[in-house]
Enzyme design. Structure first.
Site: not given
Length: 117
Positions: A9, A25, A58, A73-75
């Site tokens: 974490k 990612s 990832y 990307g989409a994140a």
């Protein structure tokens, strides 16, 4: 029996970039990855403390010492630069092994994303 438990974490780092045009990612400073025992291409969950979004993606290594935390990307649509996130990796273990396992948890400086000395 196999169970999934917290392996690693990174607690409370700030998003430094969001790159919508990259192919998925999260890019992380290699120092953060090493300290948290996270390897390239490992699956992680990212929790955004500012808006409650939860993302699975990832990891790809970023420049060592840069403090980089970049959602790609989409994140990238789920964060704003400056948002505080928690990054978690999980592992599947035998039940008895899992009872003895201690996760690696690091607490970087939220302002700089650098490891505290």
């Amino acid at each position: 029996m196999q169970i999934e438990i917290l392996k690693s974490k990174i607690h409370r780092v700030s998003v430094t970039d969001a790159n919508l045009n990259y192919i998925g990612s999260i890019t992380l400073d290699q120092n953060l990855m090493d300290a948290a025992n996270i390897i390239p291409f490992e699956k992680v969950s990212v929790v955004n403390n500012n808006n409650g979004e939860r993302i699975e993606t990832y990891v790809i290594p970023g420049e060592r010492g840069s403090g980089m935390v970049c959602l790609n990307g989409a994140a990238a649509r789920k964060v704003q630069i400056g948002d505080v996130v928690i990054i978690m990796a999980f592992a599947t273990m035998d039940y008895e092994e899992a009872k003895k396992y201690t996760p690696v948890v690091i607490y970087p400086d939220t302002e700089t994303n650098q490891l505290k000395k």
